[in-house]
Design an enzyme around this catalytic site. Structure first.
Site, PDB file in Angstrom:
ATOM      1  N   GLU A 342       0.822  -1.224   0.000  1.00 49.10           N
ATOM      2  CA  GLU A 342       0.000   0.000   0.000  1.00 49.10           C
ATOM      3  C   GLU A 342       0.855   1.274   0.000  1.00 49.10           C
ATOM      4  O   GLU A 342       0.575   2.224   0.740  1.00 49.10           O
ATOM      5  CB  GLU A 342      -0.968  -0.019   1.195  1.00 49.10           C
ATOM      6  CG  GLU A 342      -1.934  -1.196   1.134  1.00 49.10           C
ATOM      7  CD  GLU A 342      -2.835  -1.322   2.350  1.00 49.10           C
ATOM      8  OE1 GLU A 342      -2.605  -0.590   3.342  1.00 49.10           O
ATOM      9  OE2 GLU A 342      -3.756  -2.154   2.327  1.00 49.10           O
ATOM     10  N   GLU A 447      -7.143  -9.323  -2.555  1.00 46.03           N
ATOM     11  CA  GLU A 447      -7.836  -9.295  -1.261  1.00 46.03           C
ATOM     12  C   GLU A 447      -9.329  -9.020  -1.460  1.00 46.03           C
ATOM     13  O   GLU A 447      -9.910  -8.167  -0.801  1.00 46.03           O
ATOM     14  CB  GLU A 447      -7.226  -8.223  -0.346  1.00 46.03           C
ATOM     15  CG  GLU A 447      -5.732  -8.378  -0.100  1.00 46.03           C
ATOM     16  CD  GLU A 447      -5.158  -7.331   0.840  1.00 46.03           C
ATOM     17  OE1 GLU A 447      -5.955  -6.650   1.524  1.00 46.03           O
ATOM     18  OE2 GLU A 447      -3.929  -7.189   0.884  1.00 46.03           O
TER      19      GLU A 447
END
Length: 576
Positions: A342, A447
């Site tokens: 991220e 995810e």
């Protein structure tokens, strides 16, 4: 009546989506280079009037307080929004949007100086629907590709938005193409047939090589070729019911927390990989691939307290030890590494070491494990067109930085898209995959989950899974799901491994995709042949012929390499 028939035939000829099962094909192409001149509008502009500005101002008007110019250069025409004081000061066109229709959008944009993010926005009933964005540049044209749906039918106004009010926005080759749900589904089916399936031709012969007609054929898929799985936590260890449920369905997994730095070194200098090692052993025993999640996480919130308390030099040495420790321990054993998790939204390591921190960590990891794919892993790239930090265009910028890292040999990079959805914008999702797919790098949805009310969650979840599985550039999917109560946003089963509605979606799709030991049956023809269209994967084959009182058992594997470049089916010859 004759006139009516002629009009109907003419109408059918103009509209491929009506009067039969012929649909407008979807254009998966996207251009990620900045070009001297724009390409022609996709779909000839769709429902956009005067999409290539060849008819001057027809269909186009001022939005906000911008001044609008129509210019010509190098043989092509375009419209310019200048003298902008607000981000929305722009050029616009009125359109009518229909509920239940999926719209794919594209345009070619340029700004007058430097670089600036530019978004395509549809204003409707006082609300603003963002269709996509691009980082536009001066002196060359960039393609913006996106999409949208609307909750109710009605008029809307397309315009272009940039927070940088010092730039002019230049627009050309605009397209807004509507698709019905039936057409959209047809695109998915066509893509699946090409990217996920192959034609198989089985010939049955006796020990003399002579054909055997009317032989009974049973084909059972025992492993999906397309990597599909779910995240897990350590509670799978020692839980036989959970293990059985999981291993019957999935071929890949990600550990939710067990490989992360705060799990393996919660106290400085004391490493403990016991749980991660045990989980990896279990999945190896069941031939289930594991994604490495993650080497480090760029979010300041998810650093151990001892990490955040270190001086700059001590932190640098700690990061080096962490990268060497985890990557060398699992070198060559994983399906990929999420390296700096991220790092479009967060910048903990950049704040400590400068703008090249992520690049250096990628280089370190690659030097230790050079053959394993190194993934960026990011959220909201597909989920939210308003999040410009992680838009496909911003993702591409970071990828180009990583591709420029000077190491011996190229770093094998991968595109990880977390896919944490609320209300999915499926046309935008597809366009994002188109854009990133143009890099040629492998894309994984890493995810997947949906945070939505229970009455729509399973429906939205199915939409996302179908779109991901059907897209030709997606190479694998992992859901961020577990069983109740240890779930993030959604579960697939309850505590007794009874499917919840979302788990029912997974099992339904697995059966469609040939999983859960789905069967294909038939008999050989007069020449001893049996043909079928099968999903890529590993298969068991049972051949029997009652008159000859003979049976035979075989196995075979059908891969994309067998079928992707062939117009003829893959031929397997077996004897009984």
């Amino acid at each position: 009546m004759q006139l009516l028939l002629l009009l109907l035939l003419a109408f059918c000829g103009l509209s491929l989506s009506r009067c039969g099962e012929i649909f407008v094909p979807y254009d998966y192409s996207a251009t990620i280079e900045c070009l001297d001149s724009p390409y022609k509008p996709q779909y000839n502009g769709g429902i956009i009037v005067n999409p290539d500005l060849q008819n001057g101002s027809q269909g186009w008007s001022q939005f906000g307080n911008a001044k609008v110019d129509f210019r010509e250069f190098g043989g092509y025409k375009f419209v310019v929004a200048t003298q902008r004081n607000q981000s929305s000061d722009s050029v616009s066109q009125k359109v009518y949007l229909e509920k239940g229709i999926l719209y794919t959008f594209s345009a070619w944009l340029q700004v007058s100086i430097g670089k600036a993010p530019v978004s395509a926005v549809f204003k409707k009933n006082g609300e603003y629907k963002y269709a996509g964005s691009v980082v536009a540049e001066s002196k060359c044209w960039s393609m913006l590709k996106g999409g949208l749906t609307v909750d109710e039918s009605g008029p809307a106004e397309l315009y272009f938005e940039s927070e940088d009010t010092t730039v002019e926005i230049w627009v050309d080759s605009v397209s807004l193409q509507p698709f019905t749900q039936k057409e959209w589904n047809a695109h998915q089916e066509q893509s699946i047939d090409k990217a996920r399936k192959g034609a198989v031709r089985i010939r049955v012969v006796n020990n003399k090589g002579e054909k055997i007609p009317n032989a009974s054929i049973t084909i059972v898929q025992n492993r999906l070729g397309f990597p599909f799985g779910s995240a897990v936590a350590q509670n799978i260890l020692g839980n036989q019911a959970y293990q059985n449920w999981f291993t019957q369905r999935f071929t890949v997994t990600t550990f939710e927390n067990e490989m992360k730095w705060y799990s393996t070194e919660s106290v400085r200098g004391i490493e403990n990989y016991t749980i991660a090692d045990a989980m990896l052993r279990f999945f190896k025993q069941h031939d289930i691939a594991v994604r490495g999640h993650n080497v480090v996480w760029d979010h300041p919130k998810y650093q151990s307290k001892w990490v955040t308390s270190l001086s700059r030099n001590d932190l640098y040495n700690a990061v080096k030890r962490r990268v060497f420790s985890v990557v060398s321990r699992y070198k060559g054993q994983l399906a990929g590494w999420d390296v700096v998790n991220e790092n479009l939204h967060h910048s903990f390591f950049e704040s400590k070491f400068g703008p090249n921190a992520s690049n250096n960590i990628f280089a370190m990891a690659h030097a230790i494990d050079p053959r394993t794919t190194m993934f960026m892993n990011e959220f909201y790239t597909l989920e939210d067109p308003t999040d410009l930090k992680a838009s496909p265009a911003k993702y591409l910028q970071k990828l180009r930085e990583l591709q420029s890292i000077r190491v011996s040999g190229n770093i094998p990079l991968g595109i990880g898209l977390e896919s944490h959805f609320s209300t999915p914008n499926i046309p935008y999702m597809r366009s994002g995959l188109d854009i990133l797919g143009a890099t040629g790098l492998p894309i994984w949805l890493t995810e997947i989950d949906v945070k939505a009310p229970s009455n729509v969650q399973a429906t939205y979840f199915e939409q996302v899974l179908r779109e991901g599985h059907a897209h030709p550039h997606v190479k694998g999917m992992v859901m961020w799901t577990a069983y109740s109560p240890s779930c993030y946003h959604m579960c697939l089963t309850d505590g007794n491994f009874k499917n919840l509605p979302t788990g029912g979606v997974v099992d339904k799709l697995l059966r469609e995709w040939g999983g859960l030991r789905s069967q294909t049956t038939g008999v050989t023809d007069a020449d001893g042949f049996f043909e079928a269209s099968l999903f890529h994967g590993d298969y068991d084959l049972n051949i029997s012929h009652p008159l000859a009182n003979s049976k035979a058992y075989y196995n075979f594997t059908l891969t994309s390499d067998d079928s992707s470049s062939q117009t003829q089916p893959s031929i397997f010859v077996f004897s009984v």
